[in-house]
Design an enzyme around this catalytic site. Structure first.
Site, short mmCIF file in Angstrom:
data_model
loop_
_atom_site.label_atom_id
_atom_site.label_comp_id
_atom_site.label_asym_id
_atom_site.label_seq_id
_atom_site.Cartn_x
_atom_site.Cartn_y
_atom_site.Cartn_z
CE LYS A 42 -5.72 -13.83 9.68
NZ LYS A 42 -7.24 -13.83 9.52
N GLY A 43 -0.87 -11.41 5.62
CA GLY A 43 -0.71 -10.91 4.41
C GLY A 43 0.54 -11.13 3.64
CD GLU A 98 4.21 -6.80 6.87
OE1 GLU A 98 3.55 -7.79 6.43
OE2 GLU A 98 3.55 -6.03 7.74
CG ASP A 99 1.29 -7.42 3.91
OD1 ASP A 99 2.05 -6.62 4.54
OD2 ASP A 99 0.25 -7.79 4.07
CG ASP A 102 0.16 2.60 5.91
OD1 ASP A 102 0.14 3.35 5.20
OD2 ASP A 102 -0.84 2.50 6.88
CE LYS A 130 -0.91 2.12 1.48
NZ LYS A 130 -1.95 2.24 2.22
CG PHE A 151 -6.96 0.29 1.71
CD1 PHE A 151 -6.19 0.40 2.90
CD2 PHE A 151 -7.56 -0.74 1.30
CE1 PHE A 151 -6.37 -0.43 3.87
CE2 PHE A 151 -7.62 -1.94 2.14
CZ PHE A 151 -6.92 -1.73 3.27
CB VAL A 152 -2.92 -1.61 -2.60
CG1 VAL A 152 -2.58 -0.37 -3.37
CG2 VAL A 152 -2.11 -1.57 -1.35
CG ASP A 158 -7.18 -7.99 4.90
OD1 ASP A 158 -5.83 -7.53 4.97
OD2 ASP A 158 -8.09 -8.01 5.60
NE ARG A 164 -5.86 -12.21 4.62
CZ ARG A 164 -5.47 -11.38 5.29
NH1 ARG A 164 -4.43 -10.52 4.67
NH2 ARG A 164 -5.94 -10.83 6.21
#
Ligand code: IMP
Ligand code: MG
Length: 176
Positions: A42-43, A98-99, A102, A130, A151-152, A158, A164
């Protein structure tokens, strides 16, 4: 007892001006015809909404859902599709939106799945990267910001479905 706090990492204005730059670059890079923007739920929805409006080309939007199998994602690299696209992408210029990247597991998998559907082109745009965390190779054409291994949350990202709707991107400190 412990508490978690938010530390500002990327303010709203910086996010928005970087997205405008990415939109201009994408506008220049693509040939005539629609660009198929595919956001990963969802991000990435927030990034999709702003990026789409920064691109001065016709766009189509669609959504795809992906989840990891339990807690095994980082070790086994197993992911599954939970919601597929509404339409075919055969012959289309596809840009995955994509947000954050990682480990790279999600996008490595998704790029393989979508490539099998024979789009004309397939690229990836990620707001955040990252790189120090990567365990699967991912070829990213457009990156908003490289960030350290923290972690953001915010701007779509979220922690347990919270945060969010923050307008800035923040580091979530002392997360439990
Ligand atoms: P990857 O498969 O390890 O590259 O993970 C990508 C997904 O993990 C992203 O789409 C996010 O949903 C989630 N993720 C990774 N890092 C963060 C973070 O710092 N904050 C929030 N979500 C994250
Ligand atoms: Mg995600």
């Amino acid at each position: 007892m412990s508490s978690s706090g938010l530390r500002l990492l990327i303010p709203e204005e910086k996010i928005q001006s970087r997205i405008r730059e990415l939109g201009e670059q994408i506008t220049r890079d693509y040939p005539q015809g629609p660009i198929y923007l595919i956001a990963i739920l969802k991000g990435a929805c927030f990034f999709l909404a702003d990026l789409a409006r920064a691109i001065r080309r016709p766009v189509r939007i669609d959504f795809i859902g992906i989840s990891s199998y339990g807690r095994s994602k980082t070790t086994s690299g197993e992911v599954k599709l939970t919601k597929d696209l509404d339409a075919s992408i055969e012959g289309a210029d596809v840009l995955i939106v994509e947000d954050i990247i990682d480990t790279g597991v999600t996008l490595h998998y998704l790029a393989q799945v979508l490539a099998q559907r024979q789009p004309r082109s397939l690229r990836i745009a990620a707001l955040l990267d990252k790189p120090s965390r990567r365990i699967r190779p991912v070829d990213v054409a457009y990156v908003g910001f490289e960030i350290p291994d923290e972690f953001v949350v915010g701007y779509g990202l979220d922690y347990a479905e919270e945060y969010r709707n923050l307008r800035d991107i923040c580091v979530l400190e002392d997360r439990q």
